[in-house]
Design an enzyme around this catalytic site. Structure first.
Site, PDB file in Angstrom:
ATOM      1  N   GLU A   1       0.821  -1.218   0.000  1.00  0.00           N
ATOM      2  CA  GLU A   1       0.000   0.000   0.000  1.00  0.00           C
ATOM      3  C   GLU A   1       0.856   1.270   0.000  1.00  0.00           C
ATOM      4  O   GLU A   1       0.705   2.159   0.846  1.00  0.00           O
ATOM      5  CB  GLU A   1      -0.954  -0.007   1.198  1.00  0.00           C
ATOM      6  CG  GLU A   1      -2.003  -1.105   1.129  1.00  0.00           C
ATOM      7  CD  GLU A   1      -3.058  -1.012   2.199  1.00  0.00           C
ATOM      8  OE1 GLU A   1      -4.169  -1.513   1.998  1.00  0.00           O
ATOM      9  OE2 GLU A   1      -2.768  -0.431   3.274  1.00  0.00           O
TER      10      GLU A   1
ATOM     11  N   GLU B   1      -6.828  -7.277  -1.415  1.00  0.00           N
ATOM     12  CA  GLU B   1      -7.480  -7.177  -0.110  1.00  0.00           C
ATOM     13  C   GLU B   1      -8.932  -6.759  -0.305  1.00  0.00           C
ATOM     14  O   GLU B   1      -9.238  -5.881  -1.122  1.00  0.00           O
ATOM     15  CB  GLU B   1      -6.809  -6.133   0.786  1.00  0.00           C
ATOM     16  CG  GLU B   1      -5.430  -6.478   1.286  1.00  0.00           C
ATOM     17  CD  GLU B   1      -4.899  -5.407   2.234  1.00  0.00           C
ATOM     18  OE1 GLU B   1      -5.723  -4.633   2.783  1.00  0.00           O
ATOM     19  OE2 GLU B   1      -3.683  -5.328   2.413  1.00  0.00           O
TER      20      GLU B   1
END
Length: 661
Positions: free
Chosen positions: A144, A301
């Site tokens: 991320e 995710e």
């Protein structure tokens, strides 16, 4: 090939006695891939240069022994406390001078050579140790990127920014011209006079700010590339990825980043409280698929149920998790992953749902996980198939950063603009790609440009040529205004598109409250913006009916060459926007996946070499019945009998196989 299924696995949070149960439950749930090691830095390197991989060896061996693949992280997402204690200069700084301290994650300056060297060294250690491990399937670089530290304004970043500017401009005079520094006495005589755009008395120079955002993206990308190259030296044949975040993440140019990956990945967390959350998710899925030219991507995710970081964190009602995961697959995903495998007992995300909740396997969430795993495992033929679109929506990171800057006629939220243009197409059951302005547009029948404020001249020429050669273009207001240096194009607005649109914009008239337009004899609201347009060949399709622009064009259509160009000088209400896009689609001969679909039902087609697969997803609250134009095989039902009509309960999904057309 198969659709991969699994989630983030963080065994360091649990004693080894739990690991055996993890393996048993993963096998029973159909888990085929886990992301592992993402936050393991402090556990594998407890002190500088001292490595303890013994426990992680056992984790990798456990996965291999149970036939579960590893999406192995470089472990650099959160530096250990000792690194910032020994090297406090790695800590990031905000524009106002506030230093960000350890205690969360991503507490590093992307430009820091100290951080980069420690991260590279760890990535080399991980890759050297596990490159040949039988569990390894792909590399997960970092995690991320840019999620929490989007830009750093420290002195290390300042020096790196000056280096970046020297490489971009070559000499200081070129920078002064690009940045319009004659305004407000900002002329620079030496590179050392330039700092990051820290907190200032009033508006920062927009070109300065835009270049710093470009630089910051490059600085974060350099961290990724350093680690990616480290693992590739040890295992060039193993694919690499990293996970993009959110609907679309402004600091990270996904188009540029995806070119440096083998597989594009996305983290997606639609809000169960939002009845239109699936539409935002659809836009993000179309973008991440398009970023790798239509290749399958990974849903790295998503949440099994509730998240922990919204003000109010709703659980997903029964069936929602399944529906939204199948939506990702319908729109091109070849992997469905979750955060995380086992719900944390402590830490900041302990109330974030997991595949194995606090209550254990005998819970609604885990039962739904197991059922989904079985479904995905039963349709391996879907893996590798592709989605094709006739419509492209243009999105550009430089223009996004620039249009949301200061001192404009009115604020523009670009993602809101995308929603306004994308939602009518979604509701019309039309598949879209989301591509940069530099993409090859020749295969698209309709190209939609929500707001492309920053437009290099060559982009305007390409869009003009696209229409001239038979393409259909729809452009909204405040597009084609400035060049790549935030300098207004010479001539009347929008100079790069003036010929193809057949008009000139004399003045911007932002709206402080909605106005009304006449569209084909019907009155509709319009909001946000209006413009004084002079026609130069275009025909008015809608006109303003109120205020100083009453009677003047609000929407135009211009036949140019062999194509058509539409212009929207305001933001019509959703019903009017739907009508306009329906007409533009009809002009361009763009048809829905299936005609006459009930409201709330999404239809997408993936195509393989021998078959095409129709996905029907009921996002609505009412049952829906969908007659099929030809019989099909129901892959999630009884494949032994042909299906002529599909009945979908709320949140239901059907996957139907047809011969390839």
């Amino acid at each position: 090939m198969t659709i991969m299924f699994g989630g983030d696995y963080n065994p360091e949070q649990w004693p080894p006695s739990v690991w055996a149960e993890d393996m048993k439950l993963m096998v029973e749930a159909g888990v085929s891939l886990v992301s592992v090691g993402i936050f393991s830095w402090a556990s594998v390197e407890p002190r500088p240069g001292e490595y303890d991989f013994g426990w992680f060896d056992q984790v990798m061996d456990n996965l291999a022994d149970h036939g579960i693949g590893a999406c192995l992280a470089t472990m650099t997402a959160s530096p250990p406390p000792w690194l910032s204690r020994l090297h406090p200069e790695i800590l990031p700084v905000r524009a106002d001078g506030t230093k960000l301290w350890p205690g969360a994650r991503q507490h590093y300056c992307p430009s820091s050579p100290v951080y980069r060297e420690h991260a590279r060294r760890l990535a080399e250690q991980v890759a050297g140790r596990y490159a040949a491990h039988p569990a390894l399937r792909l590399w997960h670089i970092g995690n991320e990127y840019g999620c929490h530290v989007r830009q750093c304004y420290c002195e290390v970043s300042a020096a790196d920014f000056r280096r970046w500017l020297r490489e971009r401009y070559g000499d200081i005079d070129a920078l002064n011209r690009a940045w319009s520094t004659a305004f407000w006495s900002q002329r620079y005589d030496d590179w050392e006079e330039i700092n990051p755009p820290r907190t200032t008395p009033t508006f920062v120079n927009p070109a300065h700010r835009l270049d710093f955002e470009r630089f910051s993206d490059d600085a974060i990308l350099a961290c990724y590339l350093l680690e990616r190259d480290a693992v590739r030296r040890h295992s060039p044949e193993v694919p690499v990825t990293t996970n993009f975040t959110g609907l679309v993440h402004k600091p990270i140019d996904s188009f540029r980043w995806a070119a440096e990956q083998d597989v594009a990945s996305l983290d997606s967390y639609p809000d169960p409280y939002d009845p239109r959350a699936h539409v935002d998710a659809a836009f993000a899925y179309d973008l991440v698929r398009s970023a790798r030219s239509g290749r399958p991507w990974m849903l790295m995710e998503n949440a099994p149920s509730a998240v922990n970081w919204r003000p109010r964190n709703a659980p997903k009602p029964p069936g929602t998790m399944r529906l939204w995961c199948w939506q990702a697959v319908a729109q091109g995903a070849d992997a469905v992953m979750f955060f995380q495998w086992r719900q944390a007992a402590g830490g900041a995300e302990k109330f974030h749902s997991a595949m194995v909740p606090h209550g254990g396997p005998d819970t609604r969430t885990h039962r739904e996980i197991r059922a989904l795993g079985a479904e995905l495992a039963a349709v391996p033929e879907l893996a590798g198939t592709r989605v094709r679109a006739d419509v492209a929506i243009l999105h550009d990171w430089d223009s996004w950063r620039a249009v949301e800057g200061d001192a404009h006629p009115a604020p523009i939220d670009l993602l809101d603009a995308h929603r306004a243009h994308y939602a009518p197409l979604f509701d019309s059951h039309v598949t879209c790609d989301v591509v940069p302005p530099t993409a090859d547009l020749s295969a698209y029948r309709l190209v939609v440009v929500p707001n492309l404020y920053l437009m290099p001249g060559d982009v305007g020429a390409r869009l003009t040529r696209y229409v001239e050669e038979g393409g259909h273009l729809l452009v909204s207001f405040f597009s084609g205004i400035v060049d790549e240096s935030e300098r207004v194009h010479p001539g009347a607005y929008p100079a790069p598109l003036r010929d193809v649109l057949g008009l000139r914009v004399e003045e911007f008239w932002p709206l402080d409250e909605p106005t009304r337009i006449d569209l084909g004899g019907e009155r509709h609201e319009a909001a946000i913006w209006s413009e004084w347009i002079d026609l130069e060949g275009a025909q008015p399709i809608a006109t303003f009916t109120e205020g100083p622009l009453s009677g003047r064009p609000a929407v135009t259509r211009h036949a140019y060459g062999d194509g058509i160009a539409w212009y929207l000088a305001t933001r019509p209400a959703p019903t009017a926007m739907r009508r306009l896009l329906d007409r533009a689609r009809a002009d361009a001969d763009v048809n829905p996946v299936l005609p006459g679909l009930p409201s709330g039902v999404q239809a997408v087609v993936r195509r393989g070499s021998e078959h095409r697969y129709l996905f029907l997803l009921n996002h609505g609250t009412e049952p829906a019945s969908v007659p099929l134009p030809e019989p099909a095989t129901d892959l999630l039902g009884d494949p032994s009998r042909p299906v002529h009509t599909v009945d979908l309960a709320p949140r239901a999904v059907a996957v139907l196989r047809h011969p390839r057309d």
